[in-house]
Scaffold this active site. Structure first.
Site, PDB file in Angstrom:
ATOM      1  N   CYS A 357      30.580  62.061  -6.022  1.00 36.74           N
ATOM      2  CA  CYS A 357      30.569  63.506  -5.683  1.00 36.74           C
ATOM      3  C   CYS A 357      31.261  63.764  -4.348  1.00 36.74           C
ATOM      4  O   CYS A 357      30.801  64.601  -3.549  1.00 36.74           O
ATOM      5  CB  CYS A 357      29.154  64.074  -5.655  1.00 36.74           C
ATOM      6  SG  CYS A 357      28.336  64.007  -7.240  1.00 36.74           S
ATOM      7  N   ALA A 358      32.314  63.026  -4.073  1.00 39.29           N
ATOM      8  CA  ALA A 358      33.056  63.234  -2.819  1.00 39.29           C
ATOM      9  C   ALA A 358      34.547  63.082  -3.130  1.00 39.29           C
ATOM     10  O   ALA A 358      35.213  62.164  -2.642  1.00 39.29           O
ATOM     11  CB  ALA A 358      32.595  62.243  -1.765  1.00 39.29           C
TER      12      ALA A 358
END
Ligand SMILES: Cc1ncc(COP(=O)(O)O)c(C=O)c1O
Length: 395
Positions: A357-358
């Site tokens: 999630c980055a």
């Protein structure tokens, strides 16, 4: 084997005859038996709704639910009236983004390494202004002063990054933001289970984390709001449970934090969360921190030694890291996610593989995914050695 392993039924699981080596606590932590028991006890002994029941079961549910709020407050040095229960950390960021009544030209400053949950709400409701990251995906923290301007409405950052595992200089950032008259929100999702936190010492305005990353059930999050900051926070969800009075002409919300908790909450989750916090309190956060930082140091040292491994945040000294280490390992025709899968299938070693999630972090660091190992109190050196040996075999 470390003495805490026995507390976690999940860790007794085997995969294809091999005991699992769980190195994925940054994703979610396994739950100790005491948490599972607390959730079961709610269903078998209470089972009522909270803040509504006039009967003894309702009173018991409400008392247990509110005890969890006290435990969450005690964990971070807050007052229970400053703790809003949300669904998760993500909802806490969305609550603040919408509650602050931001406009499209209002700026929110944060590092390019932030998790999507502490990034996307600011792009939805305002304008992100990014602090750059270096080639190891560590923010250039000193850029904050230059990034704050007359349109800045909030500064936010992860206390510990879910990708580089580095402890951010939160107190310095708070001082800089406050000097500029700007509030600051801290993402404690990855720090709260590894480090003692005192919000009064940090002096932050908002702080968020999730129960499921600190040995509690999923579906429960915490938003800490410094008492005076509630005045600037509009209502979020509305409905049952959050009003004192509702007539055809007007309604009157309850006091904070209850006015931000519309609808029946995750009662069993919050009660399980309370049990998780008691479990941690009995061990002691200082002891957990020492263990985490010692394993973190070992992980960086050993993983960095693998041929051609690129370990993120490896230059940062061990006292500024927790037991979370992310790397990219070139293996012909395999993605980092493929490597994670292979570790699970061949060795029963469970780690994360992908973008965690980055996406912006990976894009800026020119990384096509990474492999993340994250250890916790039930892991020991043997687990790290097993991981390193498996990766060495592979490369
Ligand atoms: C640093 C960080 N922030 C926020 C989140 C979001 O947490 P949740 O999915 O529990 O809302 C995570 C979860 O991975 C995280 O690691």
């Amino acid at each position: 084997m470390n003495s805490y392993v026995k507390d976690f039924p999940l860790l007794r699981r085997e995969m294809d005859g091999q005991s699992i080596t769980y190195l994925d606590s940054a994703s979610t932590t396994p739950k100790p038996q005491v948490v599972i028991d607390a959730v079961t006890r709610y269903y078998t002994e209470m089972g009522a709704n909270v803040h509504r029941g006039v009967h003894p079961l309702g009173e018991a549910s409400t008392a247990a639910y509110e005890r969890a709020r006290y435990a969450a407050a005690a964990l971070i040095g807050a007052s229970p009236s400053e703790i809003v229960f949300t669904r998760n950390a993500t909802e806490a960021f969305n609550l603040v983004a919408q509650g602050l009544d931001l406009h499209p030209d209002d700026e929110v400053v944060f590092p390019a390494s932030e998790h999507h949950s502490n990034y996307m709400p600011w792009r939805m409701w305002a304008k992100p202004v990014l602090v750059d990251i270096d080639d190891e995906a560590v923010p250039h923290y000193q850029q904050l002063r230059d990034r704050i301007g007359k349109h800045t409405k909030l500064v936010t950052l992860a206390h510990v990054s879910n990708v580089n595992g580095v402890i951010a200089p939160v107190e310095e950032w708070v001082e800089i933001a406050h000097k500029a008259g700007v509030p600051i929100m801290v993402d404690a999702s990855q720090s709260v289970s590894h480090l003692p936190i005192d919000v009064k010492k940090l002096n932050c305005d908002f702080l968020a984390f999730s129960s499921h990353k600190i040995f509690g059930p999923s579906g429960v999050g915490v938003l800490y709001v410094r008492r005076d900051r509630f005045d600037s926070l509009k209502l979020f969800n509305v409905g049952g449970g959050m009003v004192k009075y509702h007539g055809e002409d007007r309604f009157e919300p309850r006091e904070a934090p209850f006015r931000y908790e519309a609808g029946t909450p995750n009662i069993e989750g919050a009660i399980g969360f309370g049990a998780a916090l008691e479990y941690l309190r009995n061990i002691g956060m200082d002891k957990i921190q020492a263990h985490s930082q010692s394993l973190g140091a070992m992980m960086v040292k050993e993983l960095k030694a693998l041929p051609e491994a690129r370990v993120l945040g490896a230059r940062v000294p061990p006292e500024r890291r927790v037991a979370l280490c992310t790397l990219s390992l070139p293996v012909p025709s395999m993605t980092q996610a493929n490597i994670a899968r292979l570790l699970a299938d061949s060795h029963a070693i469970l780690v994360s593989g992908g973008f965690h999630c980055a996406h912006v972090l990976h894009h800026r660091a020119a990384l096509d995914g990474t492999l993340r190992a994250s250890a916790h109190l039930f892991n020991d050196e043997a687990d790290i050695e097993k991981l390193v040996a498996a990766l060495r075999d592979l490369v």
